[in-house]
Structures are given as C-alpha cells and as structure tokens.
Write a protein that holds these residues in place. Structure first.
Motif, PDB file in Angstrom:
ATOM      1  N   ASN A   1     -31.925  34.316 -60.944  1.00  0.00           N
ATOM      2  CA  ASN A   1     -33.008  33.588 -60.277  1.00  0.00           C
ATOM      3  C   ASN A   1     -32.559  33.193 -58.868  1.00  0.00           C
ATOM      4  O   ASN A   1     -31.396  33.367 -58.514  1.00  0.00           O
ATOM      5  CB  ASN A   1     -33.427  32.353 -61.091  1.00  0.00           C
ATOM      6  N   ARG A   2     -33.476  32.642 -58.115  1.00  0.00           N
ATOM      7  CA  ARG A   2     -33.173  32.260 -56.722  1.00  0.00           C
ATOM      8  C   ARG A   2     -32.112  31.162 -56.649  1.00  0.00           C
ATOM      9  O   ARG A   2     -31.311  31.135 -55.717  1.00  0.00           O
ATOM     10  CB  ARG A   2     -34.433  31.777 -56.013  1.00  0.00           C
ATOM     11  N   GLU A   3     -32.113  30.250 -57.605  1.00  0.00           N
ATOM     12  CA  GLU A   3     -31.145  29.153 -57.599  1.00  0.00           C
ATOM     13  C   GLU A   3     -29.732  29.683 -57.773  1.00  0.00           C
ATOM     14  O   GLU A   3     -28.804  29.227 -57.094  1.00  0.00           O
ATOM     15  CB  GLU A   3     -31.474  28.128 -58.698  1.00  0.00           C
ATOM     16  N   GLU A   4     -29.553  30.647 -58.679  1.00  0.00           N
ATOM     17  CA  GLU A   4     -28.241  31.251 -58.872  1.00  0.00           C
ATOM     18  C   GLU A   4     -27.789  31.930 -57.574  1.00  0.00           C
ATOM     19  O   GLU A   4     -26.648  31.778 -57.134  1.00  0.00           O
ATOM     20  CB  GLU A   4     -28.263  32.289 -60.001  1.00  0.00           C
ATOM     21  N   MET A   5     -28.712  32.676 -56.963  1.00  0.00           N
ATOM     22  CA  MET A   5     -28.399  33.363 -55.717  1.00  0.00           C
ATOM     23  C   MET A   5     -27.990  32.362 -54.636  1.00  0.00           C
ATOM     24  O   MET A   5     -26.959  32.521 -53.980  1.00  0.00           O
ATOM     25  CB  MET A   5     -29.600  34.167 -55.228  1.00  0.00           C
ATOM     26  N   ALA A   6     -28.784  31.308 -54.466  1.00  0.00           N
ATOM     27  CA  ALA A   6     -28.502  30.320 -53.426  1.00  0.00           C
ATOM     28  C   ALA A   6     -27.140  29.670 -53.633  1.00  0.00           C
ATOM     29  O   ALA A   6     -26.370  29.507 -52.680  1.00  0.00           O
ATOM     30  CB  ALA A   6     -29.600  29.262 -53.395  1.00  0.00           C
TER      31      ALA A   6
ATOM     32  N   PRO B   1     -29.611  36.119 -47.584  1.00  0.00           N
ATOM     33  CA  PRO B   1     -30.589  36.941 -48.298  1.00  0.00           C
ATOM     34  C   PRO B   1     -31.725  37.272 -47.333  1.00  0.00           C
ATOM     35  O   PRO B   1     -32.357  36.372 -46.781  1.00  0.00           O
ATOM     36  CB  PRO B   1     -31.062  36.021 -49.429  1.00  0.00           C
TER      37      PRO B   1
ATOM     38  N   ARG C   1     -34.289  39.365 -48.190  1.00  0.00           N
ATOM     39  CA  ARG C   1     -35.528  39.555 -48.954  1.00  0.00           C
ATOM     40  C   ARG C   1     -35.205  39.314 -50.422  1.00  0.00           C
ATOM     41  O   ARG C   1     -34.122  39.633 -50.891  1.00  0.00           O
ATOM     42  CB  ARG C   1     -36.040  40.974 -48.704  1.00  0.00           C
ATOM     43  N   TRP C   2     -36.167  38.765 -51.155  1.00  0.00           N
ATOM     44  CA  TRP C   2     -36.039  38.522 -52.597  1.00  0.00           C
ATOM     45  C   TRP C   2     -37.237  39.156 -53.282  1.00  0.00           C
ATOM     46  O   TRP C   2     -38.376  38.972 -52.848  1.00  0.00           O
ATOM     47  CB  TRP C   2     -36.011  37.019 -52.878  1.00  0.00           C
ATOM     48  N   ASN C   3     -36.978  39.918 -54.356  1.00  0.00           N
ATOM     49  CA  ASN C   3     -38.077  40.561 -55.063  1.00  0.00           C
ATOM     50  C   ASN C   3     -37.674  40.801 -56.511  1.00  0.00           C
ATOM     51  O   ASN C   3     -36.758  41.584 -56.775  1.00  0.00           O
ATOM     52  CB  ASN C   3     -38.442  41.884 -54.371  1.00  0.00           C
TER      53      ASN C   3
ATOM     54  N   ALA D   1     -32.026  40.671 -54.634  1.00  0.00           N
ATOM     55  CA  ALA D   1     -31.969  40.176 -53.260  1.00  0.00           C
ATOM     56  C   ALA D   1     -31.366  41.261 -52.381  1.00  0.00           C
ATOM     57  O   ALA D   1     -30.424  41.947 -52.786  1.00  0.00           O
ATOM     58  CB  ALA D   1     -31.119  38.921 -53.184  1.00  0.00           C
TER      59      ALA D   1
ATOM     60  N   ARG E   1     -40.108  40.920 -45.370  1.00  0.00           N
ATOM     61  CA  ARG E   1     -40.949  40.330 -46.416  1.00  0.00           C
ATOM     62  C   ARG E   1     -42.361  40.889 -46.378  1.00  0.00           C
ATOM     63  O   ARG E   1     -43.017  40.998 -47.401  1.00  0.00           O
ATOM     64  CB  ARG E   1     -40.967  38.818 -46.286  1.00  0.00           C
TER      65      ARG E   1
END
Length: 182
Positions: free
Chosen positions: A29-34, A53, A55-57, A61, A106
C-alpha cells in the motif's frame, strides 16, 4: 523492495555515472511505500541522492532515484531548457520540473518524451527522439541521434557498473557502501 532489484536498475546512478534511473516496485500500500522511501532517503541524503515515487498505480510505484545536483546541472543546459519549455514546463528549476513531470506521468500512461532529460540522456538525443524519431543512429539504453561513440562508451560503463555492483552485493558488500558520494 529488494536490494538486488534496486542495484540492477540503479547502479549507474548509485555510482554517479548517470543523473537518474527509474524502475517499478510493488508495495502492499502507499503507507508501506512512503515509510520505506522515507527510511531510504535518510540514508541516501548524505550521499547526494534522493528517491521519489513518480507514479502510483494498483500496488505498483514508479520510483526515481536521482542526484539532485546533477539534475539541476542537466536541466540548466540551453537545449534542455528549450525542450522543457516546448513541453510546457514553466521553469528550469529541477524541483519544479520534477513536480511537472510527476503530473504528466499521472495524467498519461505513456512516458513523456522529455523524460530522458531526467535520466541524464544527452539533450541532443532527447531532441532527436522528440523531433526525428525514426532517424536514430543506434539503440541502446536510449536512442542515439548524435554522439554514437560517446553513447557506446556510456552504455558499456553502465552495463559494467551494474555487473560489478551486483557481484559485490552477492559477495556480501552492504548496499550502503555501494553509494558513491557526490
């Protein structure tokens, strides 16, 4: 993100042979990535590197490892500034240009042609790709329209660097020791 994947896609930037590299990475998820990118940036900052990052999809990422000082230099080139202006970039400031690149990524699935400027490709080759697509002289890490000999030397350096970095990592060399300071 595995260290081996990171090295495979980013060794030339780690070694200061290129301004930047991009690669896709899967995250839950985005939180893990951040969180992971925040921790990594703390380690990279002292070496003159940054990872963002772009782009996220759907759990993936598009990550961009780059050297901010080199990017600022690259984008200050007269031809680079002209090409960016042609594409609607409002400033030659690297940070502003990065934000605009992220917006463009994006908005569209395809990569914008000017992306090569953010990767350290020669501006003449980016110009060739944008304006004379089918007239390239060589295809390697990028399509070459101008200095074939220089591009071949760079392709060889980058390929060799990646091989050496992967071998050193496999032999137990810690990732942090592979980053060359700027």
């Amino acid at each position: 993100m595995s260290n081996e994947t990171f090295i495979r896609f980013c060794a030339p930037t780690m070694a200061r042979l290129k301004t930047g590299n991009m690669f896709n990475c899967t995250f839950a998820n985005r939180e893990e990535m951040a969180g992971e990118l925040r921790r990594l940036n703390q380690r990279l900052r002292e070496k003159g590197l940054r990872i963002l990052p772009l782009r996220w999809n759907e759990g993936k990422a598009l990550l961009y490892l780059y050297r901010p000082k080199m990017l600022e230099e690259d984008l200050s080139n007269a031809l680079s500034r002209r090409l960016l202006a042609e594409c609607g970039y409002s400033s030659g400031n690297a940070s502003c240009c990065l934000l605009q690149l992220m917006e463009r990524l994006r908005e569209n699935e395809e990569f914008p042609h000017e992306i090569g400027l953010f990767l350290g490709y020669p501006p003449a080759d980016v110009d060739g790709f944008m304006h004379r697509k089918e007239h390239f002289k060589l295809c390697g890490m990028w399509k070459v329209y101008d200095d074939v000999d220089g591009a071949v030397r760079q392709f060889v350096r980058c390929r060799h660097c990646t091989e050496v970095y992967l071998r050193r990592y496999a032999q137990g060399c810690p990732l942090d020791t592979l980053f060359v300071a700027s």
